[in-house]
Design a protein around this motif. Structure first.
Motif, short mmCIF file in Angstrom:
data_model
loop_
_atom_site.label_atom_id
_atom_site.label_comp_id
_atom_site.label_asym_id
_atom_site.label_seq_id
_atom_site.Cartn_x
_atom_site.Cartn_y
_atom_site.Cartn_z
N GLU A 119 -1.11 -9.70 -4.32
CA GLU A 119 -1.32 -8.27 -4.74
C GLU A 119 -2.14 -7.33 -3.96
O GLU A 119 -1.71 -6.33 -3.77
CB GLU A 119 -1.72 -8.29 -6.14
CG GLU A 119 -3.00 -8.95 -6.50
CD GLU A 119 -3.29 -10.49 -6.75
OE1 GLU A 119 -4.34 -11.09 -7.07
OE2 GLU A 119 -2.14 -11.04 -6.88
N SER A 120 -2.99 -7.92 -3.24
CA SER A 120 -3.68 -7.25 -2.10
C SER A 120 -2.77 -6.67 -1.00
O SER A 120 -2.91 -5.69 -0.52
CB SER A 120 -4.88 -7.96 -1.77
OG SER A 120 -5.91 -8.23 -2.68
N SER A 121 -2.15 -7.86 -0.67
CA SER A 121 -1.19 -7.56 0.37
C SER A 121 0.00 -6.47 0.42
O SER A 121 0.57 -5.70 1.13
CB SER A 121 -0.43 -8.68 1.06
OG SER A 121 0.36 -9.08 0.00
N GLN A 122 0.20 -6.32 -0.98
CA GLN A 122 1.42 -5.36 -1.23
C GLN A 122 0.67 -3.80 -1.18
O GLN A 122 1.35 -2.84 -1.27
CB GLN A 122 1.78 -5.54 -2.63
CG GLN A 122 2.65 -6.67 -2.95
CD GLN A 122 2.94 -7.15 -4.18
OE1 GLN A 122 2.73 -6.47 -5.10
NE2 GLN A 122 3.94 -7.93 -4.26
N ASN A 123 -0.65 -3.84 -1.29
CA ASN A 123 -1.26 -2.37 -1.00
C ASN A 123 -1.85 -1.96 0.10
O ASN A 123 -2.24 -0.95 0.48
CB ASN A 123 -2.61 -2.67 -1.96
CG ASN A 123 -2.51 -2.47 -3.64
OD1 ASN A 123 -1.50 -2.35 -3.88
ND2 ASN A 123 -3.19 -3.47 -4.29
N ILE A 124 -1.49 -2.68 1.27
CA ILE A 124 -1.81 -2.61 2.66
C ILE A 124 -0.62 -1.77 3.10
O ILE A 124 0.42 -2.22 3.57
CB ILE A 124 -2.06 -4.03 3.45
CG1 ILE A 124 -3.29 -4.65 2.85
CG2 ILE A 124 -2.42 -3.55 4.84
CD1 ILE A 124 -3.40 -5.85 3.72
N THR A 125 -0.80 -0.31 3.43
CA THR A 125 0.16 0.51 4.09
C THR A 125 -0.29 0.83 5.45
O THR A 125 0.44 1.48 6.24
CB THR A 125 0.40 1.71 3.14
OG1 THR A 125 -0.48 2.27 2.81
CG2 THR A 125 1.14 0.79 1.87
N THR A 126 -1.65 0.88 5.65
CA THR A 126 -2.00 1.43 6.98
C THR A 126 -2.94 0.38 7.77
O THR A 126 -3.46 -0.49 7.25
CB THR A 126 -2.94 2.75 6.76
OG1 THR A 126 -3.95 2.21 6.19
CG2 THR A 126 -2.05 3.79 6.10
#
Length: 144
Positions: A119-126
Motif C-alpha cells: 500500500e505504501s508503494s502504490q502512493n509513490i509517484t515522485t
C-alpha cells in the motif's frame, strides 16, 4: 481580510539546503545562513473553501538519498545520463507504467535494505516521495 506574517532566523553553522531554483543542490562552506518563513492566512469569512488549505514544503530526505533514488530511477527506466531528474519528477511523466514503478520500488528495497509495503508503494509517484519513504523506513529499521 488576508493576513501575512514573516519570520527569519540566522544560523552560524553551515547548512546544506535541498533545493535552489527547484534543483537539488548541496552548499558547502559559508559561515551563516538566513532562513525566512512566510505564512499567509485568510480571515474567517473570506474564501471559506480555502480556510483549511495548507501549503507545506518538506525536505525530509537527505540529498544523498534523493540522489540514489534518481540513479535507481534512471537505471530502471533506461534514461540517459543527460536526463535531469528533480525531486518533483513524476515517474509517469518519465514514461513509467505500474510495472516500472514496482521495479523501481524493488530496486530501492535492494539498495537500501528495506521492505516497502504494497500500500505504501502504490502512493509513490515522485522521486521526493520515494526518498521520504526510504528515510522513514531506514529510521524504523532495527539495528543489526
Amino acid at each position: 481580510m488576508a493576513t501575512i506574517s514573516a519570520t527569519s532566523a540566522t544560523f552560524g553553522a553551515s547548512l546544506k539546503p535541498c533545493f535552489k531554483n527547484n534543483k537539488l543542490v548541496q552548499v558547502t562552506g559559508g559561515t551563516s545562513t538566513t532562513l525566512k518563513m512566510v505564512r499567509a492566512g485568510w480571515g474567517k469569512n473570506v474564501f471559506p473553501a480555502l480556510r483549511t488549505s495548507r501549503f507545506n514544503v518538506c525536505c525530509a530526505a537527505k540529498p544523498e538519498t534523493v540522489q540514489k533514488v534518481c540513479e535507481i530511477v534512471k537505471k530502471q527506466l533506461a534514461l540517459s545520463d543527460e536526463t535531469e531528474l528533480t525531486p518533483e519528477s513524476k515517474f509517469a511523466a518519465l514514461g513509467a507504467d505500474s510495472l516500472d514503478t514496482v521495479e523501481i520500488v524493488m530496486g530501492l528495497e535492494e539498495e537500501f535494505g528495506i521492505s516497502v509495503e504494497e500500500e505504501s508503494s502504490q502512493n509513490i509517484t515522485t522521486v521526493q516521495e520515494a526518498a521520504d519513504l526510504i528515510e522513514k523506513l531506514v529510521q524504523k529499521k532495527p539495528e543489526a
